[in-house]
Design a protein around this motif. Structure first.
Motif, PDB file in Angstrom:
ATOM      1  N   TYR A 126      36.504  29.498  51.099  1.00 34.72           N
ATOM      2  CA  TYR A 126      37.165  30.825  51.686  1.00 34.72           C
ATOM      3  C   TYR A 126      38.375  31.138  50.989  1.00 34.72           C
ATOM      4  O   TYR A 126      39.730  30.632  51.576  1.00 34.72           O
ATOM      5  N   SER A 127      37.850  31.996  50.147  1.00 35.00           N
ATOM      6  CA  SER A 127      39.431  32.728  49.225  1.00 35.00           C
ATOM      7  C   SER A 127      39.218  33.485  49.492  1.00 35.00           C
ATOM      8  O   SER A 127      39.096  35.166  49.884  1.00 35.00           O
ATOM      9  N   ALA A 128      40.660  34.470  48.404  1.00 34.30           N
ATOM     10  CA  ALA A 128      40.848  35.781  49.206  1.00 34.30           C
ATOM     11  C   ALA A 128      41.546  35.995  47.568  1.00 34.30           C
ATOM     12  O   ALA A 128      41.889  35.227  46.823  1.00 34.30           O
ATOM     13  N   THR A 129      41.437  37.662  47.415  1.00 34.68           N
ATOM     14  CA  THR A 129      41.744  37.815  46.455  1.00 34.68           C
ATOM     15  C   THR A 129      43.445  38.658  46.007  1.00 34.68           C
ATOM     16  O   THR A 129      43.334  39.586  47.181  1.00 34.68           O
ATOM     17  N   ASP A 130      43.981  38.566  45.482  1.00 34.55           N
ATOM     18  CA  ASP A 130      45.194  39.199  44.913  1.00 34.55           C
ATOM     19  C   ASP A 130      44.909  40.653  44.805  1.00 34.55           C
ATOM     20  O   ASP A 130      44.825  40.749  43.519  1.00 34.55           O
ATOM     21  N   PRO A 131      45.475  41.597  45.255  1.00 34.56           N
ATOM     22  CA  PRO A 131      45.696  43.268  44.748  1.00 34.56           C
ATOM     23  C   PRO A 131      47.108  43.261  43.728  1.00 34.56           C
ATOM     24  O   PRO A 131      46.506  44.173  43.365  1.00 34.56           O
ATOM     25  N   ASP A 132      47.958  42.721  43.283  1.00 37.23           N
ATOM     26  CA  ASP A 132      48.586  42.797  42.516  1.00 37.23           C
ATOM     27  C   ASP A 132      48.269  42.074  41.388  1.00 37.23           C
ATOM     28  O   ASP A 132      49.137  40.675  40.174  1.00 37.23           O
ATOM     29  N   THR A 133      47.793  42.732  40.547  1.00 36.57           N
ATOM     30  CA  THR A 133      46.884  42.379  39.329  1.00 36.57           C
ATOM     31  C   THR A 133      48.123  42.436  37.750  1.00 36.57           C
ATOM     32  O   THR A 133      47.837  41.836  37.066  1.00 36.57           O
ATOM     33  N   GLU A 134      49.335  42.961  38.205  1.00 37.69           N
ATOM     34  CA  GLU A 134      49.813  42.793  37.095  1.00 37.69           C
ATOM     35  C   GLU A 134      50.927  41.970  37.474  1.00 37.69           C
ATOM     36  O   GLU A 134      51.762  41.351  36.444  1.00 37.69           O
ATOM     37  N   ARG A 135      51.369  40.737  38.609  1.00 35.90           N
ATOM     38  CA  ARG A 135      51.613  40.588  38.225  1.00 35.90           C
ATOM     39  C   ARG A 135      51.287  38.754  37.979  1.00 35.90           C
ATOM     40  O   ARG A 135      50.033  38.380  38.512  1.00 35.90           O
ATOM     41  N   LYS A 136      52.365  38.043  37.281  1.00 31.11           N
ATOM     42  CA  LYS A 136      51.374  36.104  37.600  1.00 31.11           C
ATOM     43  C   LYS A 136      51.657  35.695  38.746  1.00 31.11           C
ATOM     44  O   LYS A 136      52.445  34.776  39.118  1.00 31.11           O
ATOM     45  N   GLN A 137      50.644  35.540  39.343  1.00 29.07           N
ATOM     46  CA  GLN A 137      51.163  34.795  40.738  1.00 29.07           C
ATOM     47  C   GLN A 137      49.680  33.514  40.952  1.00 29.07           C
ATOM     48  O   GLN A 137      48.614  33.819  40.683  1.00 29.07           O
ATOM     49  N   THR A 138      50.016  32.835  41.651  1.00 31.24           N
ATOM     50  CA  THR A 138      49.028  31.464  42.134  1.00 31.24           C
ATOM     51  C   THR A 138      49.610  31.608  44.210  1.00 31.24           C
ATOM     52  O   THR A 138      49.756  32.044  44.785  1.00 31.24           O
ATOM     53  N   VAL A 139      47.577  31.708  44.790  1.00 35.37           N
ATOM     54  CA  VAL A 139      47.689  31.691  45.661  1.00 35.37           C
ATOM     55  C   VAL A 139      47.186  30.573  46.015  1.00 35.37           C
ATOM     56  O   VAL A 139      45.994  29.959  45.148  1.00 35.37           O
ATOM     57  N   LYS A 140      47.624  29.979  47.180  1.00 30.52           N
ATOM     58  CA  LYS A 140      47.397  28.248  48.087  1.00 30.52           C
ATOM     59  C   LYS A 140      47.014  28.889  48.681  1.00 30.52           C
ATOM     60  O   LYS A 140      47.386  30.191  49.928  1.00 30.52           O
ATOM     61  N   TYR A 141      45.718  27.769  49.437  1.00 33.00           N
ATOM     62  CA  TYR A 141      45.587  28.204  50.884  1.00 33.00           C
ATOM     63  C   TYR A 141      45.786  27.191  52.104  1.00 33.00           C
ATOM     64  O   TYR A 141      46.102  25.842  51.648  1.00 33.00           O
ATOM     65  N   LYS A 142      46.257  27.223  53.241  1.00 32.21           N
ATOM     66  CA  LYS A 142      46.333  26.304  54.282  1.00 32.21           C
ATOM     67  C   LYS A 142      45.748  26.782  55.364  1.00 32.21           C
ATOM     68  O   LYS A 142      45.747  27.956  55.795  1.00 32.21           O
ATOM     69  N   ILE A 143      45.520  26.075  56.226  1.00 34.33           N
ATOM     70  CA  ILE A 143      45.482  26.670  57.831  1.00 34.33           C
ATOM     71  C   ILE A 143      47.182  26.494  58.953  1.00 34.33           C
ATOM     72  O   ILE A 143      47.895  26.697  58.895  1.00 34.33           O
TER      73      ILE A 143
END
Length: 196
Positions: free
Chosen positions: A121-138
């Motif tokens: 179950y993953s998400a996308t980051d709308p901030d396409t201009e930024r270099k970000q990492t998305v991490k998951y947690k409960i």
């Protein structure tokens, strides 16, 4: 929600508080999406530009508006119409990652062994201009049945699930999954709901 962009001052040399002294304003170009409004100041000697729709940095960084000013009382002979250019620079705000769908339903047997993969179950980051990492947690796992891989969003069984548990309501067990970006001092967090 409307936001003030700018207040523009104008001056008219006609007699104060007569129809020839008051002015009206119009955005004549640069607003093809109708994102802005222009109105007169209460004394009619200036224009107020506001947003009427949310601006999105990822779609457009800048808007160049051309505004005209004209007398409310028509001139007796045609005169030049005055214009002003307004450049609106859109500020990049950190937006939360988005789960699609926002609610996900899975159906699995209750006696799966620990370590069994349930779903990614993953998400996308709308901030396409930024270099970000998305991490998951409960975010919420009332019975403690789930584990999540912080890098991929893969959800696995932590401990044996029980359909007769008090945590199962109307035949569903509900957990909240969080996706957190790492770009700002205050990270943005998106929430997804998992039903099983």
């Amino acid at each position: 929600m409307e936001h003030l962009v700018v207040t523009m001052l104008t001056a008219d040399e006609d007699q104060l508080n007569t129809p020839a002294w008051t002015m009206s304003y119009k955005i004549v170009s640069g607003d093809d999406q109708q994102m802005f409004s222009v109105s007169s100041k209460p004394n009619k000697q200036g224009a107020i530009i506001r947003t009427v729709k949310p601006l999105d940095f990822e779609k457009r960084h800048e808007h160049l508006l051309l505004v005209t000013v004209d007398n409310d009382n028509p001139f007796s002979t045609p005169l030049r119409i005055y214009t002003a250019s307004v450049t609106v620079r859109v500020k990049d705000e950190n937006e939360a990652p988005v789960f699609r769908p926002g609610e996900r339903i899975i159906s699995k047997p209750e006696d799966l062994p620990a370590g069994t993969e349930l779903v990614t179950y993953s998400a996308t980051d709308p901030d396409t201009e930024r270099k970000q990492t998305v991490k998951y947690k409960i975010g919420s796992d009332p019975a403690g049945w789930l584990l999540i891989d912080s890098q991929t969003g893969l959800i696995t069984v932590r401990s044996s699930m029980d359909r007769e548990s008090d945590f199962v309501q109307d035949g569903k067990y509900t957990a909240l999954i969080l996706a957190v970006d790492d770009d700002d001092d205050i990270p943005a967090t998106g929430t997804g709901t998992l039903h099983s």
